[in-house]
Design a protein around this motif. Sequence first.
Motif, short mmCIF file in Angstrom:
data_model
loop_
_atom_site.label_atom_id
_atom_site.label_comp_id
_atom_site.label_asym_id
_atom_site.label_seq_id
_atom_site.Cartn_x
_atom_site.Cartn_y
_atom_site.Cartn_z
N GLU A 40 0.83 -1.20 0.00
CA GLU A 40 0.00 0.00 0.00
C GLU A 40 0.87 1.25 0.00
OE1 GLU A 40 -3.30 -0.53 -0.29
OE2 GLU A 40 -3.55 1.62 -0.53
N LEU A 41 1.89 1.26 0.85
CA LEU A 41 2.77 2.43 0.94
C LEU A 41 3.59 2.58 -0.35
CD1 LEU A 41 4.06 2.11 4.62
CD2 LEU A 41 2.36 3.73 3.73
N LEU A 44 1.21 3.73 -3.21
CA LEU A 44 0.82 5.12 -2.96
C LEU A 44 1.97 6.07 -3.30
CD1 LEU A 44 -1.08 7.32 -1.86
CD2 LEU A 44 -0.34 6.74 0.44
N GLN A 48 2.03 9.11 -6.03
CA GLN A 48 2.37 10.49 -5.64
C GLN A 48 3.51 11.04 -6.49
OE1 GLN A 48 2.86 9.78 -1.42
NE2 GLN A 48 0.85 10.65 -0.94
N GLU A 51 1.98 11.88 -9.81
CA GLU A 51 1.17 13.10 -9.69
C GLU A 51 2.07 14.34 -9.74
OE1 GLU A 51 0.15 15.39 -7.13
OE2 GLU A 51 -1.68 15.94 -8.22
N VAL A 80 -1.94 -1.24 -6.78
CA VAL A 80 -2.21 -0.21 -5.74
C VAL A 80 -2.01 1.18 -6.35
CG1 VAL A 80 -1.44 0.76 -3.55
CG2 VAL A 80 -1.58 -1.73 -3.82
N ARG A 83 -4.96 2.17 -8.41
CA ARG A 83 -6.10 2.59 -7.58
C ARG A 83 -5.95 4.02 -7.09
NH1 ARG A 83 -6.06 1.36 -2.21
NH2 ARG A 83 -5.06 -0.66 -2.52
N HIS A 84 -4.75 4.36 -6.59
CA HIS A 84 -4.55 5.72 -6.10
C HIS A 84 -4.57 6.74 -7.24
CE1 HIS A 84 -4.00 4.93 -1.85
NE2 HIS A 84 -3.26 3.87 -2.15
N MET A 87 -8.01 7.64 -7.81
CA MET A 87 -8.50 8.56 -6.78
C MET A 87 -7.96 9.98 -7.01
SD MET A 87 -10.33 6.46 -4.92
CE MET A 87 -10.74 7.20 -3.35
N PHE A 88 -6.79 10.08 -7.67
CA PHE A 88 -6.18 11.39 -7.92
C PHE A 88 -6.72 12.03 -9.20
CE2 PHE A 88 -1.86 10.12 -5.78
CZ PHE A 88 -2.52 9.96 -4.58
N GLY A 89 -7.65 11.35 -9.90
CA GLY A 89 -8.26 11.96 -11.08
C GLY A 89 -7.71 11.48 -12.41
N ARG A 217 8.67 5.17 2.07
CA ARG A 217 9.43 5.64 3.22
C ARG A 217 9.05 4.80 4.42
NH1 ARG A 217 9.27 11.78 4.68
NH2 ARG A 217 10.05 11.72 6.79
N SER A 237 6.50 15.49 4.89
CA SER A 237 5.82 14.20 4.89
C SER A 237 5.97 13.51 3.54
CB SER A 237 4.34 14.40 5.22
OG SER A 237 3.73 15.24 4.27
N GLU B 40 -3.41 1.53 7.46
CA GLU B 40 -2.19 2.18 7.00
C GLU B 40 -2.53 3.53 6.36
OE1 GLU B 40 0.68 0.63 7.77
OE2 GLU B 40 1.73 2.41 7.08
N GLN B 48 -0.10 13.05 8.11
CA GLN B 48 0.07 14.12 7.12
C GLN B 48 -0.69 15.38 7.53
OE1 GLN B 48 -1.03 11.83 3.64
NE2 GLN B 48 1.11 11.58 3.01
N GLU B 51 1.33 16.97 10.24
CA GLU B 51 2.52 17.61 9.67
C GLU B 51 2.17 18.97 9.08
OE1 GLU B 51 4.12 17.97 6.48
OE2 GLU B 51 6.10 18.21 7.40
N MET B 87 8.79 8.88 11.31
CA MET B 87 9.49 8.98 10.02
C MET B 87 9.53 10.43 9.54
SD MET B 87 10.23 5.76 9.45
CE MET B 87 10.72 5.52 7.74
N PHE B 88 8.56 11.25 9.95
CA PHE B 88 8.51 12.66 9.54
C PHE B 88 9.37 13.55 10.44
CE2 PHE B 88 3.85 12.27 7.80
CZ PHE B 88 4.30 11.36 6.86
N ARG B 217 -8.46 8.67 2.01
CA ARG B 217 -9.11 8.84 0.72
C ARG B 217 -9.21 7.47 0.07
NH1 ARG B 217 -6.64 13.06 -3.34
NH2 ARG B 217 -7.70 12.43 -5.17
N GLY B 236 -5.27 17.42 -5.88
CA GLY B 236 -4.05 16.65 -6.18
C GLY B 236 -4.04 15.33 -5.45
N SER B 237 -2.91 15.01 -4.86
CA SER B 237 -2.76 13.72 -4.19
C SER B 237 -3.03 13.83 -2.70
CB SER B 237 -1.35 13.18 -4.44
OG SER B 237 -0.38 14.05 -3.92
#
Lengths: 238, 238
Positions: A40-41, A44, A48, A51, A80, A83-84, A87-89, A217, A237, B40, B48, B51, B87-88, B217, B236-237
């Motif tokens: 998932e991370l 994603l 990002q 994007e 994954v 899918r994201h 969601m981001f268009g 990360r 982040s 997650e 986020q 942050e 992590m941030f 989201r 955006g994301s």
Amino acid sequence: MTSTSGTAPSSVKLLGQEEAIEIDKELFSEYQFSVDQLMELAGLSCAQVIERVYPVEQLPNKGAVLVVCGPGNNGGDGLVCARHLSMFGYYPSVFYPKRSSSELMKRLVTQTEALDIPYLSYLPDAQQISHSFGLIVDAIFGFSFKPPIREPFDDVLHKLQQVKSPVACIDIPSGWDVETGPPKSGAAVIPDCLISLTAPKKCAVHFRGRHHFLGGRFIPSTLAQKYELNLPDFPGSD
Amino acid sequence: MTSTSGTAPSSVKLLGQEEAIEIDKELFSEYQFSVDQLMELAGLSCAQVIERVYPVEQLPNKGAVLVVCGPGNNGGDGLVCARHLSMFGYYPSVFYPKRSSSELMKRLVTQTEALDIPYLSYLPDAQQISHSFGLIVDAIFGFSFKPPIREPFDDVLHKLQQVKSPVACIDIPSGWDVETGPPKSGAAVIPDCLISLTAPKKCAVHFRGRHHFLGGRFIPSTLAQKYELNLPDFPGSD
């Protein structure tokens, strides 16, 4: 994620295949991450990066993106990511010719279908792909890939090598050797963007595309120290 | 995530408890998300938001944050949030007095321990908390909470109600009724920031803090339509 503008910075360690496999194992055993979590991370972070590098309004065809998925975890990262992106268009389509029988991979397919993301029944030729999709996401092979390339992916790579749209590769440009890079003979994608997960692999020194990012990360500092990864500080982040 | 500046916008649907539980069930059954995946994404979105609203360099004590976790999924979101905050660049500490026996929750604890995130053996008094931590993350109860509040959380809420540091609440301000909001009698946190997951719950109309965000989201548009959630467009994301 951190832009490393073209090539991986010399201070970041480049992983060999065995070392990458060991770190991966340790994340699951010692740190008890689940594949669900890390995938998932990873997916994603890829969405990002896309994007940021290829904003939807700058892509032709209203953000039509083709995500090509292999049968393993790299393909899961791609599902994954698709899918994201949705969601981001963006309007992702998926080509996933060798379906995994794992429950996780099946669930990831269900999740994309719930977003009305279409699956292609075959891969069109390079000209048709370039015409229909402003971006290709290469999620075919990851750091554990070992040759030879089996069908249908020999044909897939042959077509993708000729597409005019930019190709963003998850972790490894498919067709490359994880350590030595582009093949002496045989087809491979030509990456415009490389999204290295965890840490760049040795083949990254051969990367000549425009954008190199470090995504995903989730490496505990103790693990980064043990393997002397020398990861960059991630701003905010990202 | 989308800032809704203080109060939830009137166009976004406010969910009742039963409806929130139904949507949650449907995400797992129909859309085959795993708890790992959604937790997650939820925990990451909370980190986020934090942050953005409470940048680490603006917090006292080098970004020391106290994450207070309940025994259920809200507590799990908190554990994931703590990991990402670390992590941030924040210094989260966790108070998690009622440990869940679920494998997932145990793994989440292991992952935070791998980052050297300390666990408090007891909750100090309000003055000490305010002195040591510039921010409190309330991950005690979520949308499925039903009174009465059992020990030790009655005492926990009593202390948190008196802290001077801002409190960021995940999904529901703990001590509130999911639908009717702040309790007529009994302790509850006083939220400065509310991070609604999926969609705001009915109690959000009583929110008087400074920052209201919608996090996580992951709602397929078909599900958003079915429940007429009328979610905002995420820029955006985010």
